[in-house]
Design a protein around this motif. Structure first.
Motif, PDB file in Angstrom:
ATOM      1  N   MET A   1       0.838  -1.213   0.000  1.00 42.37           N
ATOM      2  CA  MET A   1       0.000   0.000   0.000  1.00 42.37           C
ATOM      3  C   MET A   1       0.873   1.264   0.000  1.00 42.37           C
ATOM      4  O   MET A   1       0.668   2.189  -0.764  1.00 42.37           O
ATOM      5  N   ARG A   2       1.868   1.223   0.911  1.00 42.85           N
ATOM      6  CA  ARG A   2       2.756   2.381   1.022  1.00 42.85           C
ATOM      7  C   ARG A   2       3.475   2.654  -0.317  1.00 42.85           C
ATOM      8  O   ARG A   2       3.640   3.793  -0.721  1.00 42.85           O
ATOM      9  N   LYS A   3       3.864   1.561  -0.956  1.00 46.47           N
ATOM     10  CA  LYS A   3       4.553   1.659  -2.252  1.00 46.47           C
ATOM     11  C   LYS A   3       3.684   2.393  -3.280  1.00 46.47           C
ATOM     12  O   LYS A   3       4.157   3.251  -4.023  1.00 46.47           O
ATOM     13  N   ILE A   4       2.397   1.997  -3.289  1.00 45.35           N
ATOM     14  CA  ILE A   4       1.477   2.601  -4.265  1.00 45.35           C
ATOM     15  C   ILE A   4       1.334   4.097  -3.995  1.00 45.35           C
ATOM     16  O   ILE A   4       1.430   4.923  -4.909  1.00 45.35           O
ATOM     17  N   ILE A   5       1.164   4.455  -2.727  1.00 44.00           N
ATOM     18  CA  ILE A   5       1.021   5.887  -2.385  1.00 44.00           C
ATOM     19  C   ILE A   5       2.272   6.654  -2.817  1.00 44.00           C
ATOM     20  O   ILE A   5       2.189   7.729  -3.403  1.00 44.00           O
ATOM     21  N   LYS A   6       3.440   6.041  -2.534  1.00 39.75           N
ATOM     22  CA  LYS A   6       4.704   6.679  -2.907  1.00 39.75           C
ATOM     23  C   LYS A   6       4.750   6.950  -4.417  1.00 39.75           C
ATOM     24  O   LYS A   6       5.137   8.028  -4.863  1.00 39.75           O
ATOM     25  N   ARG A   7       4.340   5.927  -5.174  1.00 32.37           N
ATOM     26  CA  ARG A   7       4.360   6.075  -6.634  1.00 32.37           C
ATOM     27  C   ARG A   7       3.411   7.180  -7.093  1.00 32.37           C
ATOM     28  O   ARG A   7       3.739   7.977  -7.974  1.00 32.37           O
ATOM     29  N   ILE A   8       2.217   7.206  -6.465  1.00 32.13           N
ATOM     30  CA  ILE A   8       1.247   8.241  -6.855  1.00 32.13           C
ATOM     31  C   ILE A   8       1.816   9.630  -6.559  1.00 32.13           C
ATOM     32  O   ILE A   8       1.759  10.544  -7.387  1.00 32.13           O
ATOM     33  N   VAL A   9       2.412   9.779  -5.380  1.00 30.54           N
ATOM     34  CA  VAL A   9       2.989  11.083  -5.004  1.00 30.54           C
ATOM     35  C   VAL A   9       4.075  11.482  -5.996  1.00 30.54           C
ATOM     36  O   VAL A   9       4.111  12.616  -6.487  1.00 30.54           O
ATOM     37  N   LEU A  10       4.945  10.526  -6.316  1.00 28.17           N
ATOM     38  CA  LEU A  10       6.021  10.815  -7.276  1.00 28.17           C
ATOM     39  C   LEU A  10       5.457  11.218  -8.635  1.00 28.17           C
ATOM     40  O   LEU A  10       5.935  12.159  -9.263  1.00 28.17           O
ATOM     41  N   PHE A  11       4.416  10.496  -9.051  1.00 23.24           N
ATOM     42  CA  PHE A  11       3.790  10.780 -10.336  1.00 23.24           C
ATOM     43  C   PHE A  11       3.198  12.200 -10.355  1.00 23.24           C
ATOM     44  O   PHE A  11       3.404  12.961 -11.306  1.00 23.24           O
ATOM     45  N   VAL A  12       2.504  12.553  -9.271  1.00 25.32           N
ATOM     46  CA  VAL A  12       1.897  13.894  -9.196  1.00 25.32           C
ATOM     47  C   VAL A  12       2.990  14.966  -9.196  1.00 25.32           C
ATOM     48  O   VAL A  12       2.891  15.982  -9.904  1.00 25.32           O
ATOM     49  N   ALA A  14       5.925  14.739 -10.500  1.00 23.95           N
ATOM     50  CA  ALA A  14       6.493  14.794 -11.857  1.00 23.95           C
ATOM     51  C   ALA A  14       5.566  15.578 -12.779  1.00 23.95           C
ATOM     52  O   ALA A  14       6.018  16.405 -13.583  1.00 23.95           O
ATOM     53  N   LEU A  15       4.268  15.355 -12.624  1.00 23.91           N
ATOM     54  CA  LEU A  15       3.293  16.092 -13.441  1.00 23.91           C
ATOM     55  C   LEU A  15       3.409  17.590 -13.216  1.00 23.91           C
ATOM     56  O   LEU A  15       3.442  18.392 -14.154  1.00 23.91           O
ATOM     57  N   ILE A  16       3.475  17.967 -11.916  1.00 23.11           N
ATOM     58  CA  ILE A  16       3.590  19.395 -11.581  1.00 23.11           C
ATOM     59  C   ILE A  16       4.881  19.964 -12.178  1.00 23.11           C
ATOM     60  O   ILE A  16       4.889  21.035 -12.792  1.00 23.11           O
ATOM     61  N   PHE A  17       5.959  19.211 -12.027  1.00 24.63           N
ATOM     62  CA  PHE A  17       7.248  19.680 -12.528  1.00 24.63           C
ATOM     63  C   PHE A  17       7.198  19.911 -14.049  1.00 24.63           C
ATOM     64  O   PHE A  17       7.571  20.968 -14.546  1.00 24.63           O
ATOM     65  N   TYR A  22       6.721  23.209 -18.860  1.00 29.19           N
ATOM     66  CA  TYR A  22       6.046  23.510 -20.122  1.00 29.19           C
ATOM     67  C   TYR A  22       5.615  24.974 -20.167  1.00 29.19           C
ATOM     68  O   TYR A  22       5.791  25.668 -21.175  1.00 29.19           O
ATOM     69  N   LEU A  23       5.076  25.492 -19.035  1.00 23.43           N
ATOM     70  CA  LEU A  23       4.574  26.871 -19.020  1.00 23.43           C
ATOM     71  C   LEU A  23       5.710  27.892 -19.086  1.00 23.43           C
ATOM     72  O   LEU A  23       5.572  28.941 -19.689  1.00 23.43           O
ATOM     73  N   PHE A  24       6.844  27.552 -18.450  1.00 32.83           N
ATOM     74  CA  PHE A  24       7.918  28.539 -18.352  1.00 32.83           C
ATOM     75  C   PHE A  24       8.969  28.416 -19.448  1.00 32.83           C
ATOM     76  O   PHE A  24       9.772  29.325 -19.622  1.00 32.83           O
ATOM     77  N   VAL A  25       8.953  27.301 -20.197  1.00 38.12           N
ATOM     78  CA  VAL A  25       9.995  27.098 -21.200  1.00 38.12           C
ATOM     79  C   VAL A  25      10.073  28.221 -22.245  1.00 38.12           C
ATOM     80  O   VAL A  25      11.166  28.715 -22.526  1.00 38.12           O
ATOM     81  N   PRO A  26       8.928  28.687 -22.796  1.00 33.63           N
ATOM     82  CA  PRO A  26       9.062  29.764 -23.795  1.00 33.63           C
ATOM     83  C   PRO A  26       9.730  31.010 -23.206  1.00 33.63           C
ATOM     84  O   PRO A  26      10.584  31.624 -23.853  1.00 33.63           O
ATOM     85  N   GLY A  27       9.376  31.368 -21.977  1.00 33.96           N
ATOM     86  CA  GLY A  27       9.968  32.541 -21.327  1.00 33.96           C
ATOM     87  C   GLY A  27      11.454  32.356 -21.106  1.00 33.96           C
ATOM     88  O   GLY A  27      12.250  33.275 -21.304  1.00 33.96           O
TER      89      GLY A  27
END
Ligand SMILES: [Zn+2]
Length: 431
Positions: A1-12, A14-17, A22-27
């Motif tokens: 269970m803990r593993k899955i939560i860890k993966r979800i957190v990492l995924f989120v 990464a998405l934010i990053f 993507y938003l700041f690259v043109p600038g």
């Protein structure tokens, strides 16, 4: 269970990053690649500056025909803020266009008179018109537009059309001019989120270049202006339409609380000083702002595009008279200072028979010529159609003018292999 939560957190995460990336690259690309290169090229063009021969005894005055101050509901601009920006941008006159506060609108109001060498003329933007009465008077906005326009023009005032991307009563016989470029018109096709993220990265060093990013030639408006000018004289001019209001600002109120302002100078909230205020707010600046995130500033708007009026003196009546004579050219001065440029006609004896805006007889127009402080690409248009194009040197002679018509010049400068519009003149009317 803990593993899955860890993966979800990492995924989120990464998405934010990647989202932020993507938003700041043109600038960021602009900051490190596009803008430094552009600055270099602009500097190279500016270094070619040469003194221009004097063709007329009139003086070049640089200024603005459409701008707002605290009198408008959507600006807070004070005399100090506007004057500081005007001095820095080398602006000599401002014809203000403040929105009305009442149906019976008395003049003068808002900012007016001469301040430290900057002439301020009160006017208004209302009912899809820009109006400068030039006299102490009251405008009754309940009147219908045709009567209003005629009344003001008959009394010696100026009436012109703003925002010419919109439908206007083009065949009205009394209005005297139209905007051929307006920053606000130009920005309408941009994605505001792009400007926002670009501004966060580049506002300190490259705000002039952020403005440049917005530029699109207003071909439809120019074409309409050309076609109207074949019918009767319509003066073309530029508008900065500055409000310094696309921003988030905060200031301390006398009772110690904090007033937050958002876009269009609309109040967002009034708050007690809490943790956020302690983190975000600094000592108020000379204008009282303790927090500022600006998309537009008076200074950058004022320098972006200007009207150069050739007149006898820095006096509102004299400037208005020469405005009506079309003794005006539009220049994007943030690219390069256009002062000194002139478009004029010579007769058979090589004597100056007229300058931009003038009406001259066909027999007195044997040469159409221009002088410029910078080299560029010159395009001569007759009744809106391109008839000649030359690039390179400093003074051009368009000989063989053997037809009556409405002649105007566009000058472009070369940046990064592209010709970028720099100057639009009012026409010489050859009859
Ligand atoms: Zn406006």
């Amino acid at each position: 269970m803990r593993k899955i939560i860890k993966r979800i957190v990492l995924f989120v995460l990464a998405l934010i990053f990647f989202g932020l990336f993507y938003l700041f690259v043109p600038g960021i690309w602009n900051h490190f690649v596009v803008y430094p290169r552009l600055e270099e090229q602009i500097e190279a063009v500016r270094s070619l500056r040469k003194p221009v021969p004097q063709v007329t005894s009139l003086t070049h005055y640089r200024g603005l025909m459409h701008s707002h101050c605290y009198w408008s509901h959507d600006s807070r601009g004070t005399l100090n803020e506007i004057l500081t920006a005007a001095k820095k941008a080398d602006i000599e006159f401002i014809f203000f266009t403040d929105h009305e506060r009442a149906k019976l609108d008395s003049f003068p109001r808002g900012l007016y008179g001469e301040h430290d060498g900057v002439l301020m003329v009160p006017g208004t933007e209302n009912n899809d018109l820009l109006v400068w009465p030039l006299a102490d008077t009251v405008i009754d906005w309940r009147m219908d537009n045709p009567s209003l326009i005629k009344g003001i023009v008959d009394a010696g005032g100026l009436v012109v059309f703003p925002h010419c991307e919109e439908k206007r009563p083009w065949l009205n016989p009394d209005y005297q001019g139209m905007e051929i470029y307006n920053i606000h018109t130009d920005i309408k096709d941009e994605r505001y989120s792009d400007i926002f993220f670009n501004t966060i990265i580049n506002q300190d060093r490259y705000r002039h270049r952020i403005y440049r990013e917005l530029f699109d030639e207003q071909t439809e408006i120019l074409a309409r202006w050309d076609s109207l000018n074949t019918w009767r004289r319509i003066v073309g001019f530029s508008a900065v339409d500055a409000h310094e209001n696309q921003n988030i600002r905060a200031s301390y109120l006398p009772d110690g609380r904090v007033e937050w302002l958002g876009p269009n100078a609309n109040p967002i909230d009034t708050t007690e000083v809490g943790l956020w205020e302690k983190i975000l707010l600094s000592e108020p600046d000379e204008n009282g702002w303790a927090f500022k995130l600006y998309l537009d500033t008076f200074y950058h708007s004022f320098s972006f595009v200007n009207n150069h009026i050739l007149a006898d003196s820095l006096d509102k009546q004299n400037l208005a008279d020469h405005f009506l004579k079309g003794h005006l050219y539009v220049a994007f001065d943030a690219l390069a200072d256009a002062k000194g440029f002139l478009f004029y006609a010579l007769d058979q004896n090589d004597a100056v028979s007229g300058i931009l805006g003038d009406e001259i007889a066909l027999k007195n127009a044997s040469i159409l010529s221009a002088v410029s402080p910078l080299p560029g690409r010159y395009r001569l248009l007759r009744n809106g159609a391109l008839i000649d194009e030359q690039a390179g040197g400093y003074a051009y002679k368009f000989t063989g003018v053997d037809k009556a018509g409405v002649y105007r010049i566009e000058v472009a400068i070369e940046l990064d292999g592209n010709w970028v519009p720099w100057i639009y003149t009012n026409p010489i009317y050859v009859r």
